[in-house]
Design a protein around this motif. Structure first.
Motif, PDB file in Angstrom:
ATOM      1  N   GLY A  53       0.785  -1.226   0.000  1.00 44.26           N
ATOM      2  CA  GLY A  53       0.000   0.000   0.000  1.00 44.26           C
ATOM      3  C   GLY A  53       0.816   1.275   0.000  1.00 44.26           C
ATOM      4  N   TYR A  54       1.758   1.389   0.926  1.00 43.63           N
ATOM      5  CA  TYR A  54       2.491   2.649   1.050  1.00 43.63           C
ATOM      6  C   TYR A  54       3.403   2.899  -0.144  1.00 43.63           C
ATOM      7  CZ  TYR A  54       6.437  -0.193   2.782  1.00 43.63           C
ATOM      8  OH  TYR A  54       7.443  -1.118   2.909  1.00 43.63           O
ATOM      9  N   ILE A  55       3.917   1.831  -0.774  1.00 46.30           N
ATOM     10  CA  ILE A  55       4.753   1.996  -1.966  1.00 46.30           C
ATOM     11  C   ILE A  55       3.879   2.310  -3.176  1.00 46.30           C
ATOM     12  CG2 ILE A  55       6.312   0.830  -3.578  1.00 46.30           C
ATOM     13  CD1 ILE A  55       7.604   1.659  -0.941  1.00 46.30           C
ATOM     14  N   ALA A  56       2.699   1.706  -3.252  1.00 50.92           N
ATOM     15  CA  ALA A  56       1.783   1.979  -4.370  1.00 50.92           C
ATOM     16  C   ALA A  56       1.383   3.450  -4.396  1.00 50.92           C
ATOM     17  CB  ALA A  56       0.550   1.089  -4.270  1.00 50.92           C
ATOM     18  N   VAL A  57       1.091   4.012  -3.225  1.00 52.79           N
ATOM     19  CA  VAL A  57       0.728   5.428  -3.129  1.00 52.79           C
ATOM     20  C   VAL A  57       1.884   6.306  -3.578  1.00 52.79           C
ATOM     21  CG1 VAL A  57       0.188   7.285  -1.494  1.00 52.79           C
ATOM     22  CG2 VAL A  57      -1.031   5.103  -1.352  1.00 52.79           C
ATOM     23  N   THR A 317      13.480   4.383   4.767  1.00 51.33           N
ATOM     24  CA  THR A 317      14.697   3.913   4.105  1.00 51.33           C
ATOM     25  C   THR A 317      14.362   3.125   2.838  1.00 51.33           C
ATOM     26  OG1 THR A 317      15.806   3.753   6.249  1.00 51.33           O
ATOM     27  CG2 THR A 317      16.835   2.613   4.392  1.00 51.33           C
ATOM     28  N   LEU A 318      14.877   3.572   1.720  1.00 52.29           N
ATOM     29  CA  LEU A 318      14.728   2.937   0.404  1.00 52.29           C
ATOM     30  C   LEU A 318      13.306   3.008  -0.160  1.00 52.29           C
ATOM     31  CD1 LEU A 318      16.964  -0.272   0.720  1.00 52.29           C
ATOM     32  CD2 LEU A 318      17.587   1.969  -0.182  1.00 52.29           C
ATOM     33  N   PHE A 319      12.401   3.738   0.493  1.00 54.92           N
ATOM     34  CA  PHE A 319      11.044   3.877  -0.042  1.00 54.92           C
ATOM     35  C   PHE A 319      11.080   4.492  -1.434  1.00 54.92           C
ATOM     36  CE2 PHE A 319       8.225   4.090   4.031  1.00 54.92           C
ATOM     37  CZ  PHE A 319       8.794   2.902   4.469  1.00 54.92           C
ATOM     38  N   GLU A 320      11.919   5.530  -1.580  1.00 53.90           N
ATOM     39  CA  GLU A 320      11.949   6.238  -2.861  1.00 53.90           C
ATOM     40  C   GLU A 320      12.439   5.331  -3.981  1.00 53.90           C
ATOM     41  OE1 GLU A 320      15.915   6.558  -0.998  1.00 53.90           O
ATOM     42  OE2 GLU A 320      13.879   6.931  -0.273  1.00 53.90           O
ATOM     43  N   LEU A 321      13.387   4.462  -3.687  1.00 54.04           N
ATOM     44  CA  LEU A 321      13.898   3.556  -4.721  1.00 54.04           C
ATOM     45  C   LEU A 321      12.855   2.512  -5.094  1.00 54.04           C
ATOM     46  CD1 LEU A 321      17.604   3.017  -3.576  1.00 54.04           C
ATOM     47  CD2 LEU A 321      16.630   4.772  -5.076  1.00 54.04           C
ATOM     48  N   ASP A 322      12.128   1.999  -4.104  1.00 52.79           N
ATOM     49  CA  ASP A 322      11.056   1.044  -4.392  1.00 52.79           C
ATOM     50  C   ASP A 322       9.965   1.693  -5.240  1.00 52.79           C
ATOM     51  OD1 ASP A 322      12.203  -1.083  -3.063  1.00 52.79           O
ATOM     52  OD2 ASP A 322      11.235  -0.630  -1.157  1.00 52.79           O
ATOM     53  N   ALA A 323       9.621   2.953  -4.904  1.00 56.11           N
ATOM     54  CA  ALA A 323       8.564   3.647  -5.647  1.00 56.11           C
ATOM     55  C   ALA A 323       9.004   3.958  -7.074  1.00 56.11           C
ATOM     56  CB  ALA A 323       8.183   4.937  -4.922  1.00 56.11           C
ATOM     57  N   ILE A 324      10.240   4.405  -7.238  1.00 53.91           N
ATOM     58  CA  ILE A 324      10.757   4.696  -8.580  1.00 53.91           C
ATOM     59  C   ILE A 324      10.813   3.418  -9.409  1.00 53.91           C
ATOM     60  CG2 ILE A 324      12.813   5.432  -9.863  1.00 53.91           C
ATOM     61  CD1 ILE A 324      13.349   7.389  -7.487  1.00 53.91           C
ATOM     62  N   ALA A 325      11.266   2.330  -8.780  1.00 53.45           N
ATOM     63  CA  ALA A 325      11.304   1.043  -9.473  1.00 53.45           C
ATOM     64  C   ALA A 325       9.900   0.622  -9.893  1.00 53.45           C
ATOM     65  CB  ALA A 325      11.927  -0.023  -8.573  1.00 53.45           C
ATOM     66  N   ALA A 326       8.913   0.792  -9.001  1.00 50.74           N
ATOM     67  CA  ALA A 326       7.530   0.425  -9.312  1.00 50.74           C
ATOM     68  C   ALA A 326       7.002   1.238 -10.489  1.00 50.74           C
ATOM     69  CB  ALA A 326       6.640   0.638  -8.083  1.00 50.74           C
ATOM     70  N   VAL A 341      -1.431   5.824 -14.113  1.00 57.46           N
ATOM     71  CA  VAL A 341      -1.671   5.616 -12.688  1.00 57.46           C
ATOM     72  C   VAL A 341      -1.835   4.131 -12.403  1.00 57.46           C
ATOM     73  CG1 VAL A 341      -3.295   6.020 -10.807  1.00 57.46           C
ATOM     74  CG2 VAL A 341      -2.671   7.895 -12.335  1.00 57.46           C
ATOM     75  N   THR A 342      -2.651   3.461 -13.193  1.00 58.83           N
ATOM     76  CA  THR A 342      -2.867   2.023 -12.991  1.00 58.83           C
ATOM     77  C   THR A 342      -1.563   1.253 -13.175  1.00 58.83           C
ATOM     78  OG1 THR A 342      -3.597   1.917 -15.308  1.00 58.83           O
ATOM     79  CG2 THR A 342      -5.308   2.013 -13.612  1.00 58.83           C
ATOM     80  N   GLY A 343      -0.743   1.698 -14.114  1.00 58.13           N
ATOM     81  CA  GLY A 343       0.545   1.047 -14.342  1.00 58.13           C
ATOM     82  C   GLY A 343       1.457   1.154 -13.138  1.00 58.13           C
ATOM     83  N   ALA A 344       1.482   2.327 -12.497  1.00 59.47           N
ATOM     84  CA  ALA A 344       2.321   2.527 -11.312  1.00 59.47           C
ATOM     85  C   ALA A 344       1.903   1.585 -10.188  1.00 59.47           C
ATOM     86  CB  ALA A 344       2.235   3.977 -10.851  1.00 59.47           C
ATOM     87  N   VAL A 345       0.595   1.423 -10.002  1.00 59.26           N
ATOM     88  CA  VAL A 345       0.093   0.529  -8.953  1.00 59.26           C
ATOM     89  C   VAL A 345       0.416  -0.925  -9.284  1.00 59.26           C
ATOM     90  CG1 VAL A 345      -1.973  -0.312  -7.773  1.00 59.26           C
ATOM     91  CG2 VAL A 345      -1.719   2.122  -8.251  1.00 59.26           C
ATOM     92  N   ILE A 346       0.254  -1.296 -10.558  1.00 61.60           N
ATOM     93  CA  ILE A 346       0.604  -2.659 -10.970  1.00 61.60           C
ATOM     94  C   ILE A 346       2.102  -2.893 -10.781  1.00 61.60           C
ATOM     95  CG2 ILE A 346       0.756  -4.240 -12.941  1.00 61.60           C
ATOM     96  CD1 ILE A 346      -2.028  -3.971 -11.826  1.00 61.60           C
ATOM     97  N   GLY A 347       2.911  -1.887 -11.080  1.00 53.98           N
ATOM     98  CA  GLY A 347       4.355  -1.996 -10.856  1.00 53.98           C
ATOM     99  C   GLY A 347       4.676  -2.238  -9.393  1.00 53.98           C
ATOM    100  N   ALA A 352       6.081  -5.998  -4.986  1.00 53.22           N
ATOM    101  CA  ALA A 352       5.629  -6.594  -3.721  1.00 53.22           C
ATOM    102  C   ALA A 352       5.422  -8.096  -3.868  1.00 53.22           C
ATOM    103  CB  ALA A 352       4.334  -5.921  -3.262  1.00 53.22           C
ATOM    104  N   THR A 353       4.912  -8.510  -5.028  1.00 55.15           N
ATOM    105  CA  THR A 353       4.698  -9.936  -5.287  1.00 55.15           C
ATOM    106  C   THR A 353       6.023 -10.690  -5.314  1.00 55.15           C
ATOM    107  OG1 THR A 353       2.676  -9.514  -6.544  1.00 55.15           O
ATOM    108  CG2 THR A 353       3.778 -11.605  -6.953  1.00 55.15           C
TER     109      THR A 353
END
Length: 391
Positions: A53-57, A317-326, A341-347, A352-353
């Motif tokens: 959730g927090y990375i998807a946002v 810590t590393l949230f920004e890298l996870d979000a950019i990667a997503a 937007v949908t693509g970012a959430v799927i990423g 996460a998967t």
């Protein structure tokens, strides 16, 4: 046979849009097989969605930043810092949760707006401005937590945001009824919006897929939504985190696809000079996107802090890298102007998967980082190759 050829051509010409969905399905099936079905249990899927959730946002916000050809490295520690501020307001000053949340969101908008001002008005490169923010917010977290260290949050209402579930009207055959109703409403909304968009395209003589293939698309997506709803309804139903993600997706999808601001964002990302010459205020758009990023970072901090039921010195810590990667895995282009937007959430769900599945299989943390890095590299390589093919 004709239908298969059309489907193949559709995927080929829209590989950026469909590739991430195919990848997510393949990854989920693979982990389901490798874990003897443990991956696709109701409890695990619920935990997976909550942990993403927090990375998807964050990914939704950073996708827009990437679309306008910028980057934001400060969002991880900004989320952690604002989560700590929320904890302090709740536990040290006794501020009610319904006041804390708006305060944190407003602080996030202010922080993002400062970054936007530095980038849009002062002319500082986004990388440098947000790297400075990274350092400032990292120091700020240490400063506000230096006396107590970890701040435990005992507010049930706040903790329910990251750990609670929507109330159940009643259960039908052991399934959460309200979640089933929300899932059914989501399917109906998807079908209605898809049919409406198709009619609009036909009205203006735009190319659309054939009616049989369109019906198959509707049935396939509806089946996926229905299956996930059924899985979650068999556990505790939809969590508040999932509801928040759905609201963020709906709001930002509407903004990016149905409003003038959304069109201007993509115009700026495609060609800032041309956008400026056509009368678009590029500085204003940049300022707004970074302000929005700050607000979503604040929301991410609320979700993470609530899920942990505490604020820690290492939060963010590393949230920004996870979000950019997503965002990149979800189809955002490093060249700007492309992203959904949908693509970012799927990423975010893909990343996460991978983490969830590898944890179930007992894969070491070192290997997990390397595999996730490889997935990110493949996503960027894919982006470069598809842009070359279109050129």
């Amino acid at each position: 046979m004709k239908l298969l050829i059309e489907a193949k051509d559709l995927i080929k010409h829209n590989i950026r849009d469909y590739g991430m969905y195919i990848a997510l399905i393949v990854i989920m099936i693979t982990f389901t097989i490798l874990t003897d079905g443990l991956f696709l249990t109701s409890r695990n899927i619920s935990n997976l969605l909550d942990s993403a959730g927090y990375i998807a946002v964050l990914a939704v916000g950073v996708m827009l930043v990437i679309v306008i050809r910028h980057i934001d490295l400060s969002i991880g520690f900004l989320a952690g810092f604002l989560g700590a501020v929320a904890a302090i307001l709740l536990m040290h000053y006794g501020v009610p949760v319904y006041i804390v949340i708006p305060i944190i969101l407003i602080l996030g908008i202010c922080a993002g707006s400062i970054t936007g001002f530095l980038v849009a008005k002062v002319g500082i490169p986004a990388f440098v401005a947000t790297l400075a923010g990274w350092l400032i917010y990292r120091g700020a977290i240490l400063l506000v937590t230096e006396d107590t260290g970890t701040i435990i949050i005992n507010d049930p209402a706040f903790n329910a945001i990251g750990n609670g579930y929507i109330p159940s009207i009643m259960e039908v055959g052991g399934l959460h009824l309200l979640s089933l109703l929300i899932g059914a409403a989501s399917i109906l909304f998807y079908i209605y919006s898809s049919i409406s968009n198709r009619r609009k395209k036909l009205k203006y003589n735009f190319e659309v897929v054939s009616k049989p293939l369109f019906v198959i698309q509707l049935a396939f997506v509806s089946a996926i939504i229905g299956y996930i709803t059924w899985l979650l309804a068999g556990y505790n139903g939809f969590s508040w985190t999932v509801i928040i993600i759905m609201v963020v997706v709906l709001v930002y999808h509407f903004i990016t696809t149905k409003t003038v601001i959304g069109r201007h964002i993509y115009a700026v990302g495609s060609n800032p000079e041309a956008a400026h010459l056509s009368g678009i205020n590029v500085s204003k758009i940049t300022f707004m996107v970074f302000g929005s990023m700050g607000m979503l970072a604040a929301l991410s901090g609320i979700l993470f802090t609530s899920r942990l039921q505490s604020a820690t010195t290492t939060a963010g810590t590393l949230f920004e890298l996870d979000a950019i990667a997503a965002a990149f895995v979800g189809g955002a282009s490093a060249a700007g102007g492309v992203g959904k937007v949908t693509g970012a959430v799927i990423g975010a769900l893909v990343m996460a998967t991978l983490t969830n599945g590898m944890n179930l299989m007992g894969v070491g943390i070192a290997s997990q980082y390397m595999i996730r890095g490889g997935v990110l590299a493949l996503a960027v390589i894919f982006d470069v190759m598809t842009r070359r093919q279109r050129a």
